[in-house]
Design a protein around this motif. Structure first.
Motif, mmCIF file in Angstrom:
data_model
loop_
_atom_site.group_PDB
_atom_site.id
_atom_site.type_symbol
_atom_site.label_atom_id
_atom_site.label_comp_id
_atom_site.label_asym_id
_atom_site.label_seq_id
_atom_site.Cartn_x
_atom_site.Cartn_y
_atom_site.Cartn_z
ATOM 1 N N ASN A 57 0.832 -1.203 0.000
ATOM 2 C CA ASN A 57 0.000 0.000 0.000
ATOM 3 C C ASN A 57 0.868 1.255 0.000
ATOM 4 N N GLY A 58 2.133 1.097 -0.417
ATOM 5 C CA GLY A 58 3.029 2.245 -0.541
ATOM 6 C C GLY A 58 2.624 3.118 -1.707
ATOM 7 N N GLN A 59 3.127 4.307 -1.689
ATOM 8 C CA GLN A 59 2.781 5.266 -2.731
ATOM 9 C C GLN A 59 3.522 4.973 -4.028
ATOM 10 N N ILE A 60 2.901 5.368 -5.108
ATOM 11 C CA ILE A 60 3.542 5.310 -6.413
ATOM 12 C C ILE A 60 4.512 6.485 -6.491
ATOM 13 N N VAL A 61 5.695 6.237 -7.005
ATOM 14 C CA VAL A 61 6.679 7.296 -7.182
ATOM 15 C C VAL A 61 6.650 7.704 -8.644
ATOM 16 N N VAL A 62 6.525 8.995 -8.899
ATOM 17 C CA VAL A 62 6.433 9.505 -10.265
ATOM 18 C C VAL A 62 7.481 10.592 -10.466
ATOM 19 N N TYR A 63 8.205 10.481 -11.559
ATOM 20 C CA TYR A 63 9.144 11.514 -11.993
ATOM 21 C C TYR A 63 8.562 12.115 -13.265
ATOM 22 N N PRO A 64 7.859 13.253 -13.151
ATOM 23 C CA PRO A 64 7.171 13.842 -14.311
ATOM 24 C C PRO A 64 8.025 14.871 -15.047
ATOM 25 N N ALA A 65 7.500 15.325 -16.160
ATOM 26 C CA ALA A 65 8.038 16.458 -16.918
ATOM 27 C C ALA A 65 9.496 16.264 -17.320
ATOM 28 N N LEU A 66 9.812 15.098 -17.850
ATOM 29 C CA LEU A 66 11.182 14.786 -18.251
ATOM 30 C C LEU A 66 11.330 14.837 -19.771
ATOM 31 N N ALA A 67 12.509 15.224 -20.223
ATOM 32 C CA ALA A 67 12.864 15.053 -21.627
ATOM 33 C C ALA A 67 13.188 13.570 -21.830
ATOM 34 N N PHE A 68 13.198 13.128 -23.064
ATOM 35 C CA PHE A 68 13.416 11.713 -23.352
ATOM 36 C C PHE A 68 14.703 11.174 -22.721
ATOM 37 N N LEU A 69 15.832 11.859 -22.902
ATOM 38 C CA LEU A 69 17.097 11.339 -22.358
ATOM 39 C C LEU A 69 17.088 11.286 -20.834
ATOM 40 N N GLU A 70 16.449 12.263 -20.192
ATOM 41 C CA GLU A 70 16.322 12.217 -18.734
ATOM 42 C C GLU A 70 15.491 11.012 -18.310
ATOM 43 N N ALA A 71 14.391 10.797 -19.007
ATOM 44 C CA ALA A 71 13.524 9.660 -18.684
ATOM 45 C C ALA A 71 14.239 8.340 -18.944
ATOM 46 N N ALA A 72 14.996 8.259 -20.035
ATOM 47 C CA ALA A 72 15.734 7.026 -20.345
ATOM 48 C C ALA A 72 16.738 6.728 -19.239
ATOM 49 N N TYR A 73 17.423 7.755 -18.749
ATOM 50 C CA TYR A 73 18.379 7.548 -17.657
ATOM 51 C C TYR A 73 17.657 7.125 -16.374
ATOM 52 N N MET A 74 16.591 7.826 -16.020
ATOM 53 C CA MET A 74 15.858 7.481 -14.795
ATOM 54 C C MET A 74 15.323 6.056 -14.866
ATOM 55 N N TYR A 75 14.778 5.689 -16.014
ATOM 56 C CA TYR A 75 14.282 4.326 -16.214
ATOM 57 C C TYR A 75 15.428 3.336 -16.005
ATOM 58 N N ALA A 76 16.556 3.580 -16.651
ATOM 59 C CA ALA A 76 17.707 2.671 -16.547
ATOM 60 C C ALA A 76 18.241 2.625 -15.118
ATOM 61 N N TYR A 77 18.313 3.770 -14.465
ATOM 62 C CA TYR A 77 18.829 3.841 -13.098
ATOM 63 C C TYR A 77 17.958 3.023 -12.141
ATOM 64 N N PHE A 78 16.647 3.233 -12.196
ATOM 65 C CA PHE A 78 15.764 2.520 -11.281
ATOM 66 C C PHE A 78 15.544 1.071 -11.707
ATOM 67 N N ARG A 79 15.600 0.796 -12.984
ATOM 68 C CA ARG A 79 15.429 -0.576 -13.481
ATOM 69 C C ARG A 79 16.543 -1.471 -12.957
ATOM 70 N N THR A 80 17.724 -0.887 -12.764
ATOM 71 C CA THR A 80 18.884 -1.626 -12.272
ATOM 72 C C THR A 80 18.613 -2.274 -10.914
ATOM 73 N N GLY A 81 17.910 -1.601 -10.031
ATOM 74 C CA GLY A 81 17.664 -2.132 -8.693
ATOM 75 C C GLY A 81 16.242 -2.586 -8.461
ATOM 76 N N LEU A 82 15.484 -2.827 -9.519
ATOM 77 C CA LEU A 82 14.073 -3.178 -9.384
ATOM 78 C C LEU A 82 13.902 -4.526 -8.681
ATOM 79 N N GLU A 83 13.043 -4.557 -7.677
ATOM 80 C CA GLU A 83 12.745 -5.787 -6.943
ATOM 81 C C GLU A 83 11.704 -6.606 -7.715
ATOM 82 N N PRO A 84 11.592 -7.907 -7.428
ATOM 83 C CA PRO A 84 10.681 -8.765 -8.208
ATOM 84 C C PRO A 84 9.228 -8.293 -8.281
#
Length: 176
Positions: A119-146
């Motif tokens: 029941n934790g909150q959804i974390v949202v990183y809004p208003a990103l340019a494509f390269l910023e979003a690609a980095y954030m996706y890659a950064y958080f995807r690296t440590g994603l839990e199952p």
């Protein structure tokens, strides 16, 4: 030249000839925590900003970084797995580049993180340019839990308001 100033060390590293890597690594280690921190921060900035044509360079620099500074965890335990993290970021960014064609990259993007089983909150990183979003996706995807979910999505239509109320019109004013 001893690395008395760490600024510019990553730029210098990018231009190194292979026979200069050992000397550079020794200078970096002799510069201690501060020199390595600046070097790794600049490296991360490069990973955040590089575009698809630089993908091969990013992967090559990570391999060279492992050779130049093979055990950064000896300087700080927080860097024990930095090369694995950087390699994962580059791999996930490559995946983003492969899955989203260049003609679909314009506009505003956001990255969302959620675990639907809590029941934790959804974390949202809004208003990103494509390269910023690609980095954030890659950064958080690296440590994603199952059970966690990550989404990178382009915003097509949105409304944007603030908590401020508009100034009421004259007919709406109440004196009293």
């Amino acid at each position: 030249m001893p690395m008395t100033k760490a600024a510019g060390s990553f730029a210098r590293f990018r231009e190194l000839a292979p026979d200069q890597e050992a000397v550079f690594g020794d200078e970096l280690r002799k510069g201690g925590f501060a020199a390595v921190r600046v070097f790794l921060e600049d490296f991360r900035t490069f990973l955040r900003q590089y575009d698809e044509p630089q993908q091969e360079e990013a992967e090559r620099l990570i391999r060279r970084g492992r050779d130049v500074l093979p055990e950064p965890g000896r300087i700080s335990p927080s860097w024990a797995r930095i090369w694995e993290e950087f390699a994962s970021i580059a791999a996930y960014k490559r995946d983003v580049f492969l899955r989203i064609p260049p003609d679909h990259r314009e506009g505003e993007w956001q990255v969302l993180l959620d675990n639907p089983y809590t029941n934790g909150q959804i974390v949202v990183y809004p208003a990103l340019a494509f390269l910023e979003a690609a980095y954030m996706y890659a950064y958080f995807r690296t440590g994603l839990e199952p059970n966690e979910v990550i989404r990178m999505q382009r915003i097509h239509t949105f409304l944007h308001d603030t908590g401020r109320s508009p100034e009421p019109g004259a007919e709406e004013r109440r004196d009293g």
